[in-house]
Design a protein around this motif. Structure first.
Motif, PDB file in Angstrom:
ATOM      1  N   ILE A 172      40.031-142.762  -9.397  1.00  0.00           N
ATOM      2  CA  ILE A 172      41.108-142.180  -8.587  1.00  0.00           C
ATOM      3  C   ILE A 172      42.268-141.744  -9.467  1.00  0.00           C
ATOM      4  N   GLU A 173      42.648-142.609 -10.406  1.00  0.00           N
ATOM      5  CA  GLU A 173      43.748-142.311 -11.332  1.00  0.00           C
ATOM      6  C   GLU A 173      43.222-142.535 -12.750  1.00  0.00           C
ATOM      7  N   PRO A 174      42.752-141.491 -13.407  1.00  0.00           N
ATOM      8  CA  PRO A 174      42.060-141.674 -14.693  1.00  0.00           C
ATOM      9  C   PRO A 174      42.904-142.314 -15.789  1.00  0.00           C
ATOM     10  N   HIS A 175      44.227-142.254 -15.686  1.00  0.00           N
ATOM     11  CA  HIS A 175      45.060-142.747 -16.790  1.00  0.00           C
ATOM     12  C   HIS A 175      45.697-144.096 -16.511  1.00  0.00           C
ATOM     13  N   VAL A 176      45.309-144.719 -15.398  1.00  0.00           N
ATOM     14  CA  VAL A 176      45.966-145.973 -15.030  1.00  0.00           C
ATOM     15  C   VAL A 176      45.469-147.128 -15.903  1.00  0.00           C
ATOM     16  N   GLY A 177      46.367-148.077 -16.211  1.00  0.00           N
ATOM     17  CA  GLY A 177      45.970-149.294 -16.924  1.00  0.00           C
ATOM     18  C   GLY A 177      45.781-150.425 -15.924  1.00  0.00           C
ATOM     19  N   GLY A 178      45.726-151.659 -16.408  1.00  0.00           N
ATOM     20  CA  GLY A 178      45.661-152.799 -15.495  1.00  0.00           C
ATOM     21  C   GLY A 178      44.263-153.274 -15.207  1.00  0.00           C
ATOM     22  N   LEU A 179      44.172-154.326 -14.377  1.00  0.00           N
ATOM     23  CA  LEU A 179      42.915-155.040 -14.159  1.00  0.00           C
ATOM     24  C   LEU A 179      42.207-154.636 -12.871  1.00  0.00           C
ATOM     25  N   ALA A 180      42.987-154.454 -11.830  1.00  0.00           N
ATOM     26  CA  ALA A 180      42.399-154.142 -10.521  1.00  0.00           C
ATOM     27  C   ALA A 180      43.486-153.494  -9.680  1.00  0.00           C
ATOM     28  N   ALA A 181      43.075-152.891  -8.576  1.00  0.00           N
ATOM     29  CA  ALA A 181      44.076-152.220  -7.731  1.00  0.00           C
ATOM     30  C   ALA A 181      43.660-152.302  -6.277  1.00  0.00           C
ATOM     31  N   LEU A 182      44.659-152.173  -5.446  1.00  0.00           N
ATOM     32  CA  LEU A 182      44.401-152.074  -4.015  1.00  0.00           C
ATOM     33  C   LEU A 182      44.679-150.634  -3.622  1.00  0.00           C
ATOM     34  N   ARG A 183      43.721-150.008  -2.965  1.00  0.00           N
ATOM     35  CA  ARG A 183      43.954-148.633  -2.531  1.00  0.00           C
ATOM     36  C   ARG A 183      44.418-148.654  -1.078  1.00  0.00           C
ATOM     37  N   VAL A 184      45.514-147.940  -0.821  1.00  0.00           N
ATOM     38  CA  VAL A 184      46.076-147.852   0.527  1.00  0.00           C
ATOM     39  C   VAL A 184      46.017-146.388   0.937  1.00  0.00           C
ATOM     40  N   PRO A 185      44.907-145.990   1.582  1.00  0.00           N
ATOM     41  CA  PRO A 185      44.716-144.557   1.803  1.00  0.00           C
ATOM     42  C   PRO A 185      45.691-143.946   2.797  1.00  0.00           C
ATOM     43  N   GLU A 186      46.336-144.785   3.630  1.00  0.00           N
ATOM     44  CA  GLU A 186      47.230-144.223   4.647  1.00  0.00           C
ATOM     45  C   GLU A 186      48.593-143.807   4.112  1.00  0.00           C
ATOM     46  N   GLU A 187      48.935-144.221   2.893  1.00  0.00           N
ATOM     47  CA  GLU A 187      50.270-143.879   2.392  1.00  0.00           C
ATOM     48  C   GLU A 187      50.322-142.408   2.002  1.00  0.00           C
ATOM     49  N   GLY A 188      51.524-141.863   2.016  1.00  0.00           N
ATOM     50  CA  GLY A 188      51.638-140.440   1.719  1.00  0.00           C
ATOM     51  C   GLY A 188      53.007-140.054   1.207  1.00  0.00           C
ATOM     52  N   ILE A 189      53.230-138.752   1.154  1.00  0.00           N
ATOM     53  CA  ILE A 189      54.503-138.214   0.674  1.00  0.00           C
ATOM     54  C   ILE A 189      54.994-137.158   1.655  1.00  0.00           C
ATOM     55  N   VAL A 190      56.313-136.971   1.687  1.00  0.00           N
ATOM     56  CA  VAL A 190      56.897-136.084   2.686  1.00  0.00           C
ATOM     57  C   VAL A 190      58.233-135.571   2.169  1.00  0.00           C
ATOM     58  N   ASP A 191      58.702-134.494   2.787  1.00  0.00           N
ATOM     59  CA  ASP A 191      60.001-133.927   2.450  1.00  0.00           C
ATOM     60  C   ASP A 191      61.019-134.456   3.473  1.00  0.00           C
ATOM     61  N   TYR A 192      61.708-135.593   3.132  1.00  0.00           N
ATOM     62  CA  TYR A 192      62.614-136.206   4.113  1.00  0.00           C
ATOM     63  C   TYR A 192      63.816-135.324   4.480  1.00  0.00           C
ATOM     64  N   PRO A 193      64.433-134.608   3.525  1.00  0.00           N
ATOM     65  CA  PRO A 193      65.520-133.716   3.967  1.00  0.00           C
ATOM     66  C   PRO A 193      65.033-132.695   5.004  1.00  0.00           C
ATOM     67  N   ALA A 194      63.800-132.210   4.851  1.00  0.00           N
ATOM     68  CA  ALA A 194      63.261-131.270   5.851  1.00  0.00           C
ATOM     69  C   ALA A 194      63.032-131.983   7.187  1.00  0.00           C
TER      70      ALA A 194
ATOM     71  N   CYS B  49      56.067-134.555  11.862  1.00  0.00           N
ATOM     72  CA  CYS B  49      55.893-133.533  10.822  1.00  0.00           C
ATOM     73  C   CYS B  49      54.912-132.454  11.284  1.00  0.00           C
ATOM     74  N   GLU B  50      53.831-132.887  11.917  1.00  0.00           N
ATOM     75  CA  GLU B  50      52.859-131.914  12.454  1.00  0.00           C
ATOM     76  C   GLU B  50      53.548-130.979  13.437  1.00  0.00           C
ATOM     77  N   ALA B  51      54.286-131.559  14.385  1.00  0.00           N
ATOM     78  CA  ALA B  51      54.885-130.773  15.465  1.00  0.00           C
ATOM     79  C   ALA B  51      55.983-129.850  14.954  1.00  0.00           C
ATOM     80  N   ASN B  52      56.617-130.233  13.848  1.00  0.00           N
ATOM     81  CA  ASN B  52      57.769-129.456  13.379  1.00  0.00           C
ATOM     82  C   ASN B  52      57.509-128.728  12.055  1.00  0.00           C
ATOM     83  N   GLU B  53      56.254-128.698  11.662  1.00  0.00           N
ATOM     84  CA  GLU B  53      55.861-127.987  10.441  1.00  0.00           C
ATOM     85  C   GLU B  53      56.635-128.451   9.214  1.00  0.00           C
ATOM     86  N   VAL B  54      56.814-129.766   9.111  1.00  0.00           N
ATOM     87  CA  VAL B  54      57.443-130.345   7.916  1.00  0.00           C
ATOM     88  C   VAL B  54      56.320-130.726   6.953  1.00  0.00           C
ATOM     89  N   PRO B  55      56.440-130.325   5.678  1.00  0.00           N
ATOM     90  CA  PRO B  55      55.368-130.640   4.736  1.00  0.00           C
ATOM     91  C   PRO B  55      55.204-132.139   4.480  1.00  0.00           C
TER      92      PRO B  55
END
Ligand SMILES: Cc1cc2nc3c(=O)[nH]c(=O)nc-3n(C[C@H](O)[C@H](O)[C@H](O)COP(=O)(O)OP(=O)(O)OC[C@H]3O[C@@H](n4cnc5c(N)ncnc54)[C@H](O)[C@@H]3O)c2cc1C
Length: 407
Positions: free
Chosen positions: A129-151, A78-84
């Motif tokens: 991190i997420e002010p509106h989340v419910g539940g008891l506890a969470a695991l944060r996975v900072p390496e996950e992300g989002i991308v434009d796969y068609p691009a 993505c870096e090399a090809n300017e994909v968001p």
């Protein structure tokens, strides 16, 4: 022979494999044959757009290995090809006390898989991190992300073409034979192609293409549709990044989640409903040959007998927005039915064994200069560049001498 390699399927896995071969041998003559008018029309263009970091896959599995390598490769691509893309991080939320040990298990697996920066969050920490989340506890996975796969797919096509390869659309493969001299002859609606190697990356149709090439359909592709809603614009503030439930180890693809999309907006879903059409994106889509293929498969009946609850609850939720909203409220209690607008859908190609077990790991099969991708479910998009490398390794290790086991 005109070509070195024919790749069937212009999804991310097929394109990633073509690229991997061209990197390995820049003089290789490669063509990708795609039946639709454009690449990434099916799974690769109809998914959640998440860059998965391989947190809960069984350590040592192909999924765990290729997701971790694949994420690194995909980010660099993505870096090399300017994909968001954006590494925004994800939280996996335990809503009930009995989910806490499973979340701890995910944490341990994530560490075993080499994930950096995992953090256990108590209720206050997760709300920072997420002010509106419910539940008891969470695991944060900072390496996950989002991308434009068609691009990503379009950039892969550009790279393949710049390296001397070719991508042909509207070229549905309808016949495959292997000549006595070992050459693969592939018939399409746009003429025949010949090559010494064949890669079957046909996604939802991969078992059928493998059968065309003389393989037995031991595992069958079962299509599970995933339907999405989107949060209406005035409610999008309820979700900042990615909010996921703790997955059920038996059904890792179950459990609706919230995904901030790279192009803006928040998607909610997907569910998982057996589809009576492999490429059917509406609730009522049905194709007779696909329906017979699924319902005539003993494995499916074994599966439904073993897990009747799952099968029916997914189906009911598909037809009830209230039930869908109720699932989402487990994670973000403030979400109401009226906050949801209809979204898109995708269909997962999930291989099932004859005894009804879901094939969980990536699965490749092959001989005689051919490799078939039998199962490439999520995180197949994230891992596509690494899957491509693995397939080429396998291809180059397969003896391709002629006159053996031509069926
Ligand atoms: C609802 C959903 C959500 C998902 N979310 C994520 C996610 O967030 N992150 C992630 O990493 N993964 C995700 N996945 C998984 C990911 O999308 C897939 O693993 C990946 O796209 C598989 O790519 P593929 O190339 O194998 O299949 P596909 O993209 O389906 O490509 C196969 C191609 O083969 C072509 N084809 C089929 N038959 C023929 C033929 N006879 N001749 C020529 N061409 C043919 C098809 O037209 C198609 O273009 C999700 C999947 C779904 C369905």
């Amino acid at each position: 022979v005109a070509l070195d390699c024919i790749v069937v399927g212009g999804g991310l896995v097929g394109l990633g494999s073509a690229l991997a071969l061209l990197r390995r041998d820049p003089r290789a003559r490669v063509v990708v044959l795609e039946k639709e008018d454009a690449v990434a029309t099916h799974q690769s263009g109809r998914n959640s757009g998440v860059l998965h970091a391989g947190r809960y896959y069984t350590p040592g599995s192909a999924k765990a290995r290729l997701a971790v390598q694949g994420l690194r490769k995909m980010r660099a691509f993505c870096e090399a090809n300017e994909v968001p893309y954006e590494t925004c991080g994800k939280i996996v939320v335990a809503v009930t006390a009995n989910e806490l040990p499973r979340l701890r298990d995910l944490e341990a697996r994530g560490r075993a898989n080499g994930l950096a920066g995992l953090a256990w969050l108590d209720r206050d920490a997760m709300r920072e991190i997420e002010p509106h989340v419910g539940g008891l506890a969470a695991l944060r996975v900072p390496e996950e992300g989002i991308v434009d796969y068609p691009a990503v797919a379009r950039a892969m096509v550009r790279q393949i073409e710049a390296s001397g390869g070719e991508v042909r659309s509207a070229a549905e493969v309808v016949g495959v034979t292997r000549r006595r001299d070992g050459v693969w002859v592939v018939e399409t609606r746009r003429g025949a192609f010949e090559a010494r190697w064949l890669l079957n990356c046909a996604g939802l149709q991969c078992d059928r293409v493998a059968e065309l090439a003389g393989e037995r359909r031991d595992a069958r592709i079962l299509p599970f549709r995933g339907e999405y809603y989107t949060l209406k614009p005035d409610r999008q503030h309820l979700v900042r990044h990615l909010i996921y439930p703790v997955p059920d180890p038996a059904f890792p693809f179950l459990g609706v989640h919230f995904t901030r999309m790279i192009g803006g907006g928040v998607e909610c879903g997907p569910n998982a409903v057996l589809s009576l059409k492999r490429e059917g994106y509406s609730r009522t889509a049905i194709k007779l040959s696909d329906a017979i293929d699924a319902l005539g498969f003993h494995g499916l009946w074994h599966f439904m007998r073993r897990y009747p609850g799952v099968t029916w609850s997914e189906l009911r939720r598909s037809f009830s927005k209230e039930l869908f909203a109720a699932s989402l409220q487990r994670l973000v209690p403030a979400v109401r039915t009226e906050d949801l607008a209809a979204g898109g859908a995708g269909v997962r190609a999930q291989a099932m064994a004859a005894d009804g077990t879901l094939v969980q790991d990536f699965l490749f099969a092959g001989r005689d200069g051919a490799v078939h991708v039998i199962n490439a479910p999520s995180p197949g998009a994230t891992a596509s560049l690494a899957i491509g490398e693995a397939i080429i390794d396998r291809l180059l290790g397969v003896p391709s001498e002629p006159a053996r086991a031509v069926r």
